[in-house]
Motif scaffolding. Structure first.
Motif, PDB file in Angstrom:
ATOM      1  N   ASP A  51       0.831  -1.205   0.000  1.00  0.00           N
ATOM      2  CA  ASP A  51       0.000   0.000   0.000  1.00  0.00           C
ATOM      3  C   ASP A  51       0.867   1.257   0.000  1.00  0.00           C
ATOM      4  N   LEU A  52       1.941   1.226   0.760  1.00  0.00           N
ATOM      5  CA  LEU A  52       2.857   2.369   0.797  1.00  0.00           C
ATOM      6  C   LEU A  52       3.467   2.619  -0.583  1.00  0.00           C
ATOM      7  N   ASP A  53       3.803   1.540  -1.271  1.00  0.00           N
ATOM      8  CA  ASP A  53       4.355   1.648  -2.618  1.00  0.00           C
ATOM      9  C   ASP A  53       3.337   2.277  -3.569  1.00  0.00           C
ATOM     10  N   MET A  54       2.070   1.874  -3.454  1.00  0.00           N
ATOM     11  CA  MET A  54       1.020   2.431  -4.321  1.00  0.00           C
ATOM     12  C   MET A  54       0.749   3.908  -3.996  1.00  0.00           C
ATOM     13  N   ILE A  55       0.804   4.262  -2.712  1.00  0.00           N
ATOM     14  CA  ILE A  55       0.610   5.657  -2.323  1.00  0.00           C
ATOM     15  C   ILE A  55       1.716   6.516  -2.936  1.00  0.00           C
ATOM     16  N   CYS A  56       2.948   6.021  -2.871  1.00  0.00           N
ATOM     17  CA  CYS A  56       4.075   6.756  -3.458  1.00  0.00           C
ATOM     18  C   CYS A  56       3.922   6.884  -4.969  1.00  0.00           C
ATOM     19  N   ALA A  57       3.437   5.838  -5.621  1.00  0.00           N
ATOM     20  CA  ALA A  57       3.231   5.886  -7.071  1.00  0.00           C
ATOM     21  C   ALA A  57       2.151   6.907  -7.430  1.00  0.00           C
TER      22      ALA A  57
END
Length: 113
Positions: A51-57
């Motif tokens: 989820d953190l990766d998707m938020i950053c994307a």
């Protein structure tokens, strides 16, 4: 840790949780609006790395933009934490639980059969 989601979102001209949800959906991240509002309004206690990766994307940022380390309070130690009322000491803390003293002269009495 300091949670800077609103600051990072504001840099991308996102001012409401519903707009943030739309940005998330553009990269394939589909959390509920209540989860987005929780991320928007307070620092999350837990967050999956995916989820953190998707938020950053979605926000075109790095993890370092979203989270900022804060110095510990003076004299603070990572191993110390306040103890809740009635909480037993943690294993390995070097403290042993002390039984309650009841009855006369500190003698513990057994409950009747």
């Amino acid at each position: 840790m300091k949670w800077n989601l609103r600051w990072v979102a504001a840099k991308r001209d996102i001012w409401r949780p519903s707009d943030l949800k739309t940005a998330f959906e553009e990269v394939g991240f589909t959390p509920s609006l209540s989860k987005v509002c929780a991320l928007w309004s307070a620092k999350p206690l837990t967050l999956r790395l995916d989820d953190l990766d998707m938020i950053c994307a979605a926000l075109q940022c790095t993890v370092a933009d979203l989270m900022e380390a804060e110095p510990l309070a003076a004299g603070g130690d990572l191993g110390e934490r306040p103890q809740a009322v009635g909480e037993q000491p943690r294993a390995g803390s070097g403290q042993r639980p002390v039984p309650k003293q009841t009855g006369e002269a500190g003698v513990r009495r057994l409950p009747p059969n």
